[in-house]
Design an enzyme around this catalytic site. Structure first.
Site, PDB file in Angstrom:
ATOM      1  N   ARG A  25      -1.196  22.510  42.332  1.00 49.49           N
ATOM      2  CA  ARG A  25      -0.399  23.488  41.568  1.00 49.49           C
ATOM      3  C   ARG A  25      -0.664  23.368  40.077  1.00 49.49           C
ATOM      4  NH1 ARG A  25       5.316  22.394  42.620  1.00 49.49           N
ATOM      5  NH2 ARG A  25       4.503  20.306  42.907  1.00 49.49           N
ATOM      6  N   ASN A  82       4.863  25.278  46.329  1.00 50.12           N
ATOM      7  CA  ASN A  82       4.635  24.605  47.609  1.00 50.12           C
ATOM      8  C   ASN A  82       5.435  25.305  48.698  1.00 50.12           C
ATOM      9  OD1 ASN A  82       2.856  22.566  46.866  1.00 50.12           O
ATOM     10  ND2 ASN A  82       4.459  21.051  46.555  1.00 50.12           N
TER      11      ASN A  82
END
Length: 101
Positions: free
Chosen positions: A30, A48
């Site tokens: 990320r 996520n």
């Protein structure tokens, strides 16, 4: 505007939603995605999800979104990407910055 006007290809705004499948949790994926998106001048998020997935939502110039998608599929990401599914839509304009969730 006509078909010969190629400036529209670089200035057209788009919203990319990409679902990245694979070993992408706990490996800096990320953060890496956020850095690439900011380099490209995009706004959005990387979140996520269950089942070893990350959802990437990016808005900005279509060509920049396409470059982010190519980076997600490049093999140069942290972790191991097995598959990337994509969906294109009109931008909502509801994002500022690029956040990790």
């Amino acid at each position: 505007m006509n078909d010969l006007d190629d400036t529209s290809a670089t200035t057209e705004q788009a919203r990319l939603t990409a679902w990245v499948h694979g070993h992408v949790h706990g490996v800096g994926f990320r953060w890496w995605t956020r850095a690439r998106a900011l380099e490209l001048g995009l706004v959005g998020s990387a979140t996520n999800l269950p089942a070893r997935r990350v959802e990437v939502v990016a808005e900005g110039p279509r060509d920049a979104c396409e470059r982010l998608l190519a980076a997600l599929r490049s093999g140069g990401t942290p972790g191991e990407v097995e598959h990337v599914a994509e969906q294109w839509s009109e931008p909502k304009g509801d994002r500022t910055g690029f956040v990790e969730r």
